[in-house]
Design a protein around this motif. Structure first.
Motif, PDB file in Angstrom:
ATOM      1  N   ALA A 143       0.834  -1.197   0.000  1.00 18.04           N
ATOM      2  CA  ALA A 143       0.000   0.000   0.000  1.00 18.04           C
ATOM      3  C   ALA A 143       0.871   1.249   0.000  1.00 18.04           C
ATOM      4  N   LEU A 144       0.292   2.350  -0.452  1.00 19.21           N
ATOM      5  CA  LEU A 144       1.014   3.616  -0.528  1.00 19.21           C
ATOM      6  C   LEU A 144       1.027   4.359   0.802  1.00 19.21           C
ATOM      7  N   THR A 145       1.990   5.250   0.913  1.00 21.37           N
ATOM      8  CA  THR A 145       2.038   6.207   2.016  1.00 21.37           C
ATOM      9  C   THR A 145       2.691   7.477   1.476  1.00 21.37           C
ATOM     10  N   ILE A 146       2.640   8.546   2.250  1.00 17.55           N
ATOM     11  CA  ILE A 146       3.288   9.790   1.845  1.00 17.55           C
ATOM     12  C   ILE A 146       4.662   9.847   2.510  1.00 17.55           C
ATOM     13  N   ALA A 147       5.698   9.890   1.701  1.00 11.08           N
ATOM     14  CA  ALA A 147       7.057  10.009   2.227  1.00 11.08           C
ATOM     15  C   ALA A 147       7.391  11.482   2.396  1.00 11.08           C
ATOM     16  N   VAL A 148       7.876  11.846   3.578  1.00 10.53           N
ATOM     17  CA  VAL A 148       8.265  13.233   3.862  1.00 10.53           C
ATOM     18  C   VAL A 148       9.626  13.219   4.541  1.00 10.53           C
ATOM     19  N   LEU A 162      -0.980  17.847  -0.007  1.00 17.22           N
ATOM     20  CA  LEU A 162      -0.031  17.813  -1.116  1.00 17.22           C
ATOM     21  C   LEU A 162      -0.386  18.817  -2.204  1.00 17.22           C
ATOM     22  N   THR A 163      -1.627  19.285  -2.192  1.00 12.39           N
ATOM     23  CA  THR A 163      -2.063  20.246  -3.215  1.00 12.39           C
ATOM     24  C   THR A 163      -1.895  21.693  -2.755  1.00 12.39           C
ATOM     25  N   ALA A 164      -1.406  21.894  -1.548  1.00  7.53           N
ATOM     26  CA  ALA A 164      -1.243  23.257  -1.018  1.00  7.53           C
ATOM     27  C   ALA A 164      -0.169  24.006  -1.791  1.00  7.53           C
ATOM     28  N   SER A 165      -0.316  25.308  -1.851  1.00  5.15           N
ATOM     29  CA  SER A 165       0.643  26.160  -2.551  1.00  5.15           C
ATOM     30  C   SER A 165       2.031  26.041  -1.922  1.00  5.15           C
ATOM     31  N   GLY A 166       3.029  25.890  -2.762  1.00  7.17           N
ATOM     32  CA  GLY A 166       4.398  25.825  -2.271  1.00  7.17           C
ATOM     33  C   GLY A 166       4.880  24.437  -1.897  1.00  7.17           C
ATOM     34  N   VAL A 167       4.004  23.431  -1.940  1.00  7.03           N
ATOM     35  CA  VAL A 167       4.395  22.054  -1.615  1.00  7.03           C
ATOM     36  C   VAL A 167       4.818  21.346  -2.905  1.00  7.03           C
ATOM     37  N   LYS A 168       6.056  20.915  -2.946  1.00  8.52           N
ATOM     38  CA  LYS A 168       6.583  20.215  -4.127  1.00  8.52           C
ATOM     39  C   LYS A 168       6.477  18.697  -3.912  1.00  8.52           C
ATOM     40  N   VAL A 169       5.900  18.031  -4.906  1.00  8.59           N
ATOM     41  CA  VAL A 169       5.614  16.600  -4.780  1.00  8.59           C
ATOM     42  C   VAL A 169       6.225  15.820  -5.945  1.00  8.59           C
ATOM     43  N   LEU A 191      -8.957  14.577  -5.782  1.00  5.00           N
ATOM     44  CA  LEU A 191      -7.912  15.600  -5.878  1.00  5.00           C
ATOM     45  C   LEU A 191      -7.203  15.570  -7.225  1.00  5.00           C
ATOM     46  N   ASP A 192      -6.783  16.741  -7.656  1.00  4.20           N
ATOM     47  CA  ASP A 192      -5.980  16.873  -8.867  1.00  4.20           C
ATOM     48  C   ASP A 192      -4.625  17.429  -8.456  1.00  4.20           C
ATOM     49  N   LEU A 193      -3.593  16.649  -8.658  1.00  2.00           N
ATOM     50  CA  LEU A 193      -2.260  17.021  -8.192  1.00  2.00           C
ATOM     51  C   LEU A 193      -1.283  17.090  -9.359  1.00  2.00           C
ATOM     52  N   THR A 194      -0.555  18.183  -9.438  1.00  2.00           N
ATOM     53  CA  THR A 194       0.481  18.335 -10.466  1.00  2.00           C
ATOM     54  C   THR A 194       1.853  18.211  -9.805  1.00  2.00           C
ATOM     55  N   PRO A 195       2.552  17.100 -10.034  1.00  3.42           N
ATOM     56  CA  PRO A 195       3.870  16.916  -9.402  1.00  3.42           C
ATOM     57  C   PRO A 195       4.942  17.748 -10.104  1.00  3.42           C
ATOM     58  N   VAL A 214      12.135  17.637  -3.137  1.00  5.36           N
ATOM     59  CA  VAL A 214      10.686  17.775  -3.021  1.00  5.36           C
ATOM     60  C   VAL A 214      10.306  17.683  -1.541  1.00  5.36           C
ATOM     61  N   ASP A 215       9.068  18.090  -1.251  1.00  5.99           N
ATOM     62  CA  ASP A 215       8.583  18.058   0.133  1.00  5.99           C
ATOM     63  C   ASP A 215       7.894  16.745   0.476  1.00  5.99           C
ATOM     64  N   ALA A 216       7.498  16.015  -0.547  1.00  5.55           N
ATOM     65  CA  ALA A 216       6.780  14.763  -0.309  1.00  5.55           C
ATOM     66  C   ALA A 216       6.733  13.942  -1.594  1.00  5.55           C
ATOM     67  N   SER A 217       6.502  12.669  -1.435  1.00  5.11           N
ATOM     68  CA  SER A 217       6.268  11.797  -2.591  1.00  5.11           C
ATOM     69  C   SER A 217       5.350  10.662  -2.157  1.00  5.11           C
ATOM     70  N   LEU A 218       4.649  10.099  -3.127  1.00  4.68           N
ATOM     71  CA  LEU A 218       3.798   8.945  -2.845  1.00  4.68           C
ATOM     72  C   LEU A 218       4.570   7.686  -3.206  1.00  4.68           C
ATOM     73  N   VAL A 219       4.876   6.896  -2.179  1.00  4.57           N
ATOM     74  CA  VAL A 219       5.658   5.679  -2.362  1.00  4.57           C
ATOM     75  C   VAL A 219       4.982   4.561  -1.568  1.00  4.57           C
ATOM     76  N   TYR A 220       5.588   3.383  -1.589  1.00  2.00           N
ATOM     77  CA  TYR A 220       5.042   2.273  -0.816  1.00  2.00           C
ATOM     78  C   TYR A 220       5.476   2.350   0.652  1.00  2.00           C
ATOM     79  N   ARG A 221       4.641   1.817   1.500  1.00  2.00           N
ATOM     80  CA  ARG A 221       4.968   1.797   2.925  1.00  2.00           C
ATOM     81  C   ARG A 221       6.269   1.061   3.189  1.00  2.00           C
ATOM     82  N   THR A 222       6.530   0.016   2.410  1.00  2.00           N
ATOM     83  CA  THR A 222       7.762  -0.751   2.607  1.00  2.00           C
ATOM     84  C   THR A 222       8.996   0.089   2.314  1.00  2.00           C
TER      85      THR A 222
END
Length: 284
Positions: A143-148, A162-169, A191-195, A214-222
């Motif tokens: 499953a996915l999680t947000i890596a920070v 992740l869609t907030a202004s100034g957050v790089k994904v 949500l509509d997200l532009t990485p 970047v400030d965050a990425s969507l990756v796997y929990r593992t």
């Protein structure tokens, strides 16, 4: 009635009784013989069934080349060493990368014995091309999680942040399993997200966070768990709608078919499952 007539009748009855007994004995003897033949057939059938049911996994030998999804790097590297220890004389060589790129390589003729993908869709591109040597088996889920970055400096608590202004994904490309899963999760959240970047495998997306690009990425929990010294993970509910199945299969053109079969069987063994679940993978 005369004495002679009584004697004749007694002889006739005795003869008839003897005939009946003789026929009965013949019938019993014939039945016994048929039963013995049937017993032999049943015994042979039972032996064959037992042999089939207890057939051993082909013995591993020589070099085994495994193409595996990038998210399996840490666990498969460990399991490869355990497999070699259990099969003296074998050498496991891994090619880790994005599942879609690995599938394309296999379909182009790259020599490999085993393919472990991060989604059924990428495995299907290989099976559709006739590249699988058997039915693929799902051995884990992820499953996915947000890596920070460590400490979560942007205070990200969910997908919406992740869609907030100034957050790089950073996201994985859509054709890669982690990218397809990310799109499913974002759609579930509405949500509509532009990485700022699209990576070709999950390790690439994770590295962007490690390097502070970047400030965050969507990756796997593992992946977050394997890099816990540098990365924190933020779970989100929509991840449950985007869980990826991981299938594995020996390949039709495997140079080492016995080694391929043995490795696939090992990955589904209790020992391997323990290593995989300890790393954060879910049981299928």
């Amino acid at each position: 009635m005369s004495t002679r007539t009584h004697a004749s009748r007694r002889l006739a009855v005795a003869a008839a009784a003897a005939l009946v007994l003789g026929l009965g004995a013949t019938a019993c003897g014939s039945g016994g013989s048929s039963s013995a033949a049937g017993g032999s057939a049943n015994s042979a059938g039972s032996t064959a069934a037992t042999g089939s049911a207890t057939g051993s996994v082909p013995k591993a030998h020589g070099s085994v080349t495994v193409f595996a999804a990038a998210s399996l790097k840490e666990t498969f590297t460990d399991l490869g060493k355990k497999f070699e220890a259990a099969n003296p004389g074998t050498k496991v060589t891994f090619n880790f990368g994005g599942s879609s790129a690995l599938a394309a390589s296999i379909n182009s003729g790259a020599p490999a014995d085993v393919f472990a993908a991060a989604s059924p869709a990428t495995m299907k591109t290989v099976t559709d091309a006739g590249g699988a040597g058997g039915e693929p088996r799902t051995f884990v889920k992820n499953a996915l999680t947000i890596a920070v970055p460590k400490g979560n400096p942007k205070h990200i608590a969910g997908l919406k942040d992740l869609t907030a202004s100034g957050v790089k994904v950073a996201l994985c490309a859509k054709e890669v399993p982690c990218g397809a899963a990310a799109q499913t999760a974002l759609k579930a959240a509405g949500l509509d997200l532009t990485p700022v970047t699209l990576e070709q495998d999950v390790k690439g997306a994770l590295t962007k966070v490690e390097l502070g690009e970047v400030d965050a990425s969507l990756v796997y929990r593992t992946d977050v768990r394997s890099d816990a010294a540098k990365i924190d993970g933020v779970d989100f509910p929509e991840a449950d709608k985007a869980v990826n199945d991981y299938p594995i299969a020996a390949l039709a053109k495997a140079p080492n078919k016995d080694g391929a079969a043995a490795f696939v069987a090992y990955i589904q063994s209790p020992e391997a499952k323990q290593v995989l679940t300890a790393a954060g993978f879910q049981a299928p």
